[in-house]
Design a protein around this motif. Structure first.
Motif, PDB file in Angstrom:
ATOM      1  N   LEU A 276     -18.320 -29.843 -12.823  1.00  0.00           N
ATOM      2  CA  LEU A 276     -16.897 -29.910 -13.178  1.00  0.00           C
ATOM      3  C   LEU A 276     -16.047 -30.273 -11.967  1.00  0.00           C
ATOM      4  O   LEU A 276     -15.171 -31.155 -12.036  1.00  0.00           O
ATOM      5  CB  LEU A 276     -16.444 -28.562 -13.744  1.00  0.00           C
ATOM      6  CG  LEU A 276     -17.042 -28.118 -15.079  1.00  0.00           C
ATOM      7  CD1 LEU A 276     -16.649 -26.677 -15.376  1.00  0.00           C
ATOM      8  CD2 LEU A 276     -16.574 -29.037 -16.206  1.00  0.00           C
ATOM      9  N   ALA A 277     -16.291 -29.587 -10.846  1.00  0.00           N
ATOM     10  CA  ALA A 277     -15.464 -29.804  -9.656  1.00  0.00           C
ATOM     11  C   ALA A 277     -15.628 -31.212  -9.104  1.00  0.00           C
ATOM     12  O   ALA A 277     -14.653 -31.829  -8.645  1.00  0.00           O
ATOM     13  CB  ALA A 277     -15.821 -28.766  -8.590  1.00  0.00           C
ATOM     14  N   ARG A 278     -16.834 -31.748  -9.137  1.00  0.00           N
ATOM     15  CA  ARG A 278     -17.034 -33.116  -8.645  1.00  0.00           C
ATOM     16  C   ARG A 278     -16.309 -34.128  -9.521  1.00  0.00           C
ATOM     17  O   ARG A 278     -15.688 -35.076  -9.019  1.00  0.00           O
ATOM     18  CB  ARG A 278     -18.530 -33.432  -8.577  1.00  0.00           C
ATOM     19  CG  ARG A 278     -19.215 -32.966  -7.303  1.00  0.00           C
ATOM     20  CD  ARG A 278     -20.616 -33.540  -7.181  1.00  0.00           C
ATOM     21  NE  ARG A 278     -21.508 -32.998  -8.203  1.00  0.00           N
ATOM     22  CZ  ARG A 278     -22.292 -31.938  -8.027  1.00  0.00           C
ATOM     23  NH1 ARG A 278     -22.287 -31.311  -6.867  1.00  0.00           N
ATOM     24  NH2 ARG A 278     -23.084 -31.518  -8.988  1.00  0.00           N
ATOM     25  N   MET A 279     -16.394 -33.936 -10.837  1.00  0.00           N
ATOM     26  CA  MET A 279     -15.739 -34.881 -11.736  1.00  0.00           C
ATOM     27  C   MET A 279     -14.230 -34.882 -11.522  1.00  0.00           C
ATOM     28  O   MET A 279     -13.603 -35.939 -11.372  1.00  0.00           O
ATOM     29  CB  MET A 279     -16.077 -34.543 -13.190  1.00  0.00           C
ATOM     30  CG  MET A 279     -17.543 -34.774 -13.550  1.00  0.00           C
ATOM     31  SD  MET A 279     -17.943 -34.237 -15.221  1.00  0.00           S
ATOM     32  CE  MET A 279     -17.094 -35.481 -16.179  1.00  0.00           C
ATOM     33  N   VAL A 280     -13.649 -33.689 -11.475  1.00  0.00           N
ATOM     34  CA  VAL A 280     -12.200 -33.609 -11.280  1.00  0.00           C
ATOM     35  C   VAL A 280     -11.829 -34.115  -9.887  1.00  0.00           C
ATOM     36  O   VAL A 280     -10.846 -34.846  -9.707  1.00  0.00           O
ATOM     37  CB  VAL A 280     -11.711 -32.166 -11.491  1.00  0.00           C
ATOM     38  CG1 VAL A 280     -10.226 -32.046 -11.160  1.00  0.00           C
ATOM     39  CG2 VAL A 280     -11.971 -31.713 -12.925  1.00  0.00           C
ATOM     40  N   GLY A 281     -12.629 -33.746  -8.885  1.00  0.00           N
ATOM     41  CA  GLY A 281     -12.339 -34.162  -7.519  1.00  0.00           C
ATOM     42  C   GLY A 281     -12.412 -35.659  -7.318  1.00  0.00           C
ATOM     43  O   GLY A 281     -11.727 -36.211  -6.448  1.00  0.00           O
ATOM     44  N   LYS A 282     -13.224 -36.339  -8.115  1.00  0.00           N
ATOM     45  CA  LYS A 282     -13.346 -37.796  -8.015  1.00  0.00           C
ATOM     46  C   LYS A 282     -12.401 -38.530  -8.960  1.00  0.00           C
ATOM     47  O   LYS A 282     -12.512 -39.748  -9.151  1.00  0.00           O
ATOM     48  CB  LYS A 282     -14.794 -38.209  -8.293  1.00  0.00           C
ATOM     49  CG  LYS A 282     -15.774 -37.787  -7.205  1.00  0.00           C
ATOM     50  CD  LYS A 282     -17.196 -38.188  -7.562  1.00  0.00           C
ATOM     51  CE  LYS A 282     -18.176 -37.786  -6.464  1.00  0.00           C
ATOM     52  NZ  LYS A 282     -17.968 -38.558  -5.225  1.00  0.00           N
ATOM     53  N   GLY A 283     -11.486 -37.773  -9.578  1.00  0.00           N
ATOM     54  CA  GLY A 283     -10.452 -38.411 -10.378  1.00  0.00           C
ATOM     55  C   GLY A 283     -10.789 -38.631 -11.833  1.00  0.00           C
ATOM     56  O   GLY A 283     -10.041 -39.325 -12.542  1.00  0.00           O
ATOM     57  N   THR A 284     -11.883 -38.056 -12.316  1.00  0.00           N
ATOM     58  CA  THR A 284     -12.232 -38.190 -13.728  1.00  0.00           C
ATOM     59  C   THR A 284     -11.606 -37.044 -14.512  1.00  0.00           C
ATOM     60  O   THR A 284     -11.921 -35.875 -14.254  1.00  0.00           O
ATOM     61  CB  THR A 284     -13.759 -38.158 -13.917  1.00  0.00           C
ATOM     62  OG1 THR A 284     -14.340 -39.246 -13.195  1.00  0.00           O
ATOM     63  CG2 THR A 284     -14.127 -38.273 -15.391  1.00  0.00           C
ATOM     64  N   PRO A 285     -10.723 -37.320 -15.456  1.00  0.00           N
ATOM     65  CA  PRO A 285     -10.112 -36.235 -16.238  1.00  0.00           C
ATOM     66  C   PRO A 285     -11.164 -35.475 -17.042  1.00  0.00           C
ATOM     67  O   PRO A 285     -12.063 -36.076 -17.643  1.00  0.00           O
ATOM     68  CB  PRO A 285      -9.132 -36.968 -17.155  1.00  0.00           C
ATOM     69  CG  PRO A 285      -8.887 -38.287 -16.500  1.00  0.00           C
ATOM     70  CD  PRO A 285     -10.171 -38.643 -15.818  1.00  0.00           C
ATOM     71  N   VAL A 286     -11.054 -34.149 -17.028  1.00  0.00           N
ATOM     72  CA  VAL A 286     -11.985 -33.284 -17.754  1.00  0.00           C
ATOM     73  C   VAL A 286     -11.174 -32.352 -18.644  1.00  0.00           C
ATOM     74  O   VAL A 286     -10.269 -31.657 -18.172  1.00  0.00           O
ATOM     75  CB  VAL A 286     -12.867 -32.465 -16.792  1.00  0.00           C
ATOM     76  CG1 VAL A 286     -13.749 -31.495 -17.576  1.00  0.00           C
ATOM     77  CG2 VAL A 286     -13.719 -33.379 -15.926  1.00  0.00           C
ATOM     78  N   THR A 287     -11.504 -32.341 -19.923  1.00  0.00           N
ATOM     79  CA  THR A 287     -10.874 -31.427 -20.874  1.00  0.00           C
ATOM     80  C   THR A 287     -11.887 -30.367 -21.283  1.00  0.00           C
ATOM     81  O   THR A 287     -13.032 -30.691 -21.622  1.00  0.00           O
ATOM     82  CB  THR A 287     -10.377 -32.185 -22.118  1.00  0.00           C
ATOM     83  OG1 THR A 287      -9.454 -33.196 -21.709  1.00  0.00           O
ATOM     84  CG2 THR A 287      -9.683 -31.236 -23.079  1.00  0.00           C
TER      85      THR A 287
END
Length: 533
Positions: A276-287
């Motif tokens: 989760l943190a990598r996805m959000v940190g790389k700018g990918t929106p996560v719901t």
């Protein structure tokens, strides 16, 4: 010829040789005499072994405590139900005075979790391994929200994210490193390790403490910030050791209903949190969808310990105690920590009762609650019955306690005893361990071990002991984690532990003198000045 079919005289003669050999090895060590005249009742040990190995109920007891009643967080409905079952079972076994004995002080509100579901909705659906932290609220139904990576460790971090967290699921930490596991997580002590453990080490100098409550003060400030900002839930990695699916879960809120509220908090498997943190940190929106249903229980904020007895005979006014903490954390079912200890100590009582052995002193079982919050139950029992360590004004029962034996290091088999700095008991325990060397128990260490309920007894000058146990996966995987489940219990180890406990308690109850004690400690706090009228 089978050892147990020999005559008593022959058995005693055979037993004397290893005891004498041990005495020669120990000669010259502080506090140890060249010979031990300690009496060992081999007929009693035979009866204890037969009852404990041929008709063991320890695993059935552990199953009821864990898989039937579930985790036993102090003052939760699950703990109260398990305690009711335990008192009933102890009574069925014929023990006397089985009851729930009140602490006499308030613990605080109870808490239980009925549902925790965390699921990624976008960009691609997947379930997240997560557990609600104790004494934190639920989400009031399912919520679907965007995740925000917001490591909040300083006041500057709070300022940075002010106005940006409303309606968000907050990822509170950066990505955590997951190290490969090159060593097997399960382990038994080797002979070399036990020999090293037996070596006395000088006490290490105390370290300076941190500022008074600095970490807790900022955590409270951060929680207030998250509430004010309108965050819907907070996620953190439940790591610290093990990882690979092992999630450490503790408390995130207060037992005091008057304390400020906290947001819903969840401990997440480190690998899932990192994704989760990598996805959000790389700018990918996560719901993420989060649905947590937890309850606070305020009706009865008082707690109790569980006690039961086997009355003694000619020395019935003197008492031998054995015990373990009954409570647990909630992510697993509290099996290795500490249904294992509770079931073993209950089984030791059952063995002594069913074997029909004569006990000179009264034997009393204590199953403690509130241990995970700071040994509260055992400390309250000691304060109520023996002495308050703050004043060291001893009560009459203080002079009547022959000794206390504790189990709280997981499922591993006993390998010996921590002497807690009590040199005088070494030759006694050495003799008592000789019949159990073939079970792997023969080590003594003068060292102290901490973190559990025998310390409450040591704090007022009573002889309290914890057994040395094989680690198995206690510190590497199961302790306080979601993997603390029934399947992690090692049946053969728990059976051995119950037998050895019963033998130690039997000999303590029947020896002429009580176990030696160290000198009384000094009061831990100065007496309060008299109240001004």
């Amino acid at each position: 010829m089978h050892f147990w079919r020999m005559t008593m005289v022959t058995r005693r003669r055979l037993l004397f040789l290893p005891i004498a050999c041990f005495a020669l090895v120990l000669t010259g060590l502080p506090g140890l005499s060249a010979q031990s005249s300690e009496q060992i009742d081999l007929d009693a040990i035979q009866r204890i072994k037969e009852e404990g190995f041929d008709r063991s109920q320890v695993m059935d007891t552990a199953w009821w405590l864990t898989e039937v009643h579930g985790p036993r967080l102090t003052n939760s409905p699950q703990l109260r139900a398990a305690a009711d079952w335990t008192v009933k079972k102890l009574t069925e076994w014929g023990l006397a005075n089985a009851k729930q004995e009140p602490w006499g002080e308030t613990f605080g509100r109870g808490w239980s979790n009925e549902r925790t579901v965390v699921h990624v909705v976008k960009p691609s659906p997947w379930p997240v391994i997560a557990y609600a932290r104790a004494w934190t609220p639920g989400t009031n139904g399912p919520v679907v929200a965007e995740a925000v990576l917001a490591p909040l460790a300083t006041d500057a971090d709070l300022d940075k994210f002010r106005g940006k967290l409303k309606g968000k699921v907050v990822l509170l930490q950066a990505v955590r490193e997951v190290k490969p596991m090159f060593d097997a997580p399960a382990h038994r002590y080797t002979a070399t390790e036990l020999n090293e453990l037996a070596v006395q080490e000088p006490p290490s100098p105390g370290r300076g403490g941190f500022g008074p409550g600095g970490g807790q003060a900022f955590a409270a400030k951060r929680n207030a910030f998250l509430i004010a900002e309108g965050a819907v839930a907070v996620l953190e990695p439940g790591s610290g050791r093990g990882d690979s699916g092992s999630v450490l879960v503790g408390s995130g809120g207060s037992r005091n209903p008057k304390d400020p509220p906290v947001p819903p908090q969840l401990a997440v498997a480190t690998e899932h949190y990192n994704r989760l943190a990598r996805m959000v940190g790389k700018g990918t929106p996560v719901t993420i969808e989060v649905d947590v249903r937890s309850s606070f229980h305020d009706a009865d904020q008082n707690m109790f310990n569980i006690v039961a007895e086997i009355p003694g005979t000619d020395k019935a006014d003197e008492v031998v105690m054995l015990g373990a903490h009954f409570d647990s954390w909630h992510a697993g079912v509290g099996a290795v920590d500490n249904a294992a200890g509770s079931a073993v100590m209950m089984e030791a009582m059952r063995i002594l009762k069913q074997s029909g052995l004569r006990l000179r002193r009264t034997v009393r079982l204590g199953l403690w609650t509130g241990e995970e919050q700071g040994l509260i139950g055992s400390r309250m029992y000691v304060k109520n019955h023996f002495a308050d360590p703050a004043t060291m004004q001893v009560k009459p029962e203080h002079a009547q306690l022959a000794g206390y034996f504790n189990m709280d290091n997981g499922t591993g088999q006993y390998r010996g005893v921590y002497l807690q700095g009590n040199e005088a008991v070494a030759p006694i325990f050495r003799a008592w361990l000789v019949p159990f060397e073939n079970l792997g128990a023969g080590s003594l260490t003068i060292r102290n071990t901490g973190g559990t309920d025998h310390l409450a007894y040591n704090a007022v000058g009573l002889s309290g002991f914890q057994f040395i146990q094989d680690p198995i996966q206690y510190s590497s995987r199961t302790h306080h984690s979601n993997l603390d489940v029934y399947d992690q219990l090692v049946a053969a180890d728990l059976m051995k532990n119950a037998v050895i406990t019963a033998a130690f308690v039997y000999h303590t109850a029947n020896r002429e003198q009580m176990l030696p004690r160290k000198a009384l400690p000094k009061p831990t706090a100065p007496p309060r000045p008299p109240t001004q009228q």
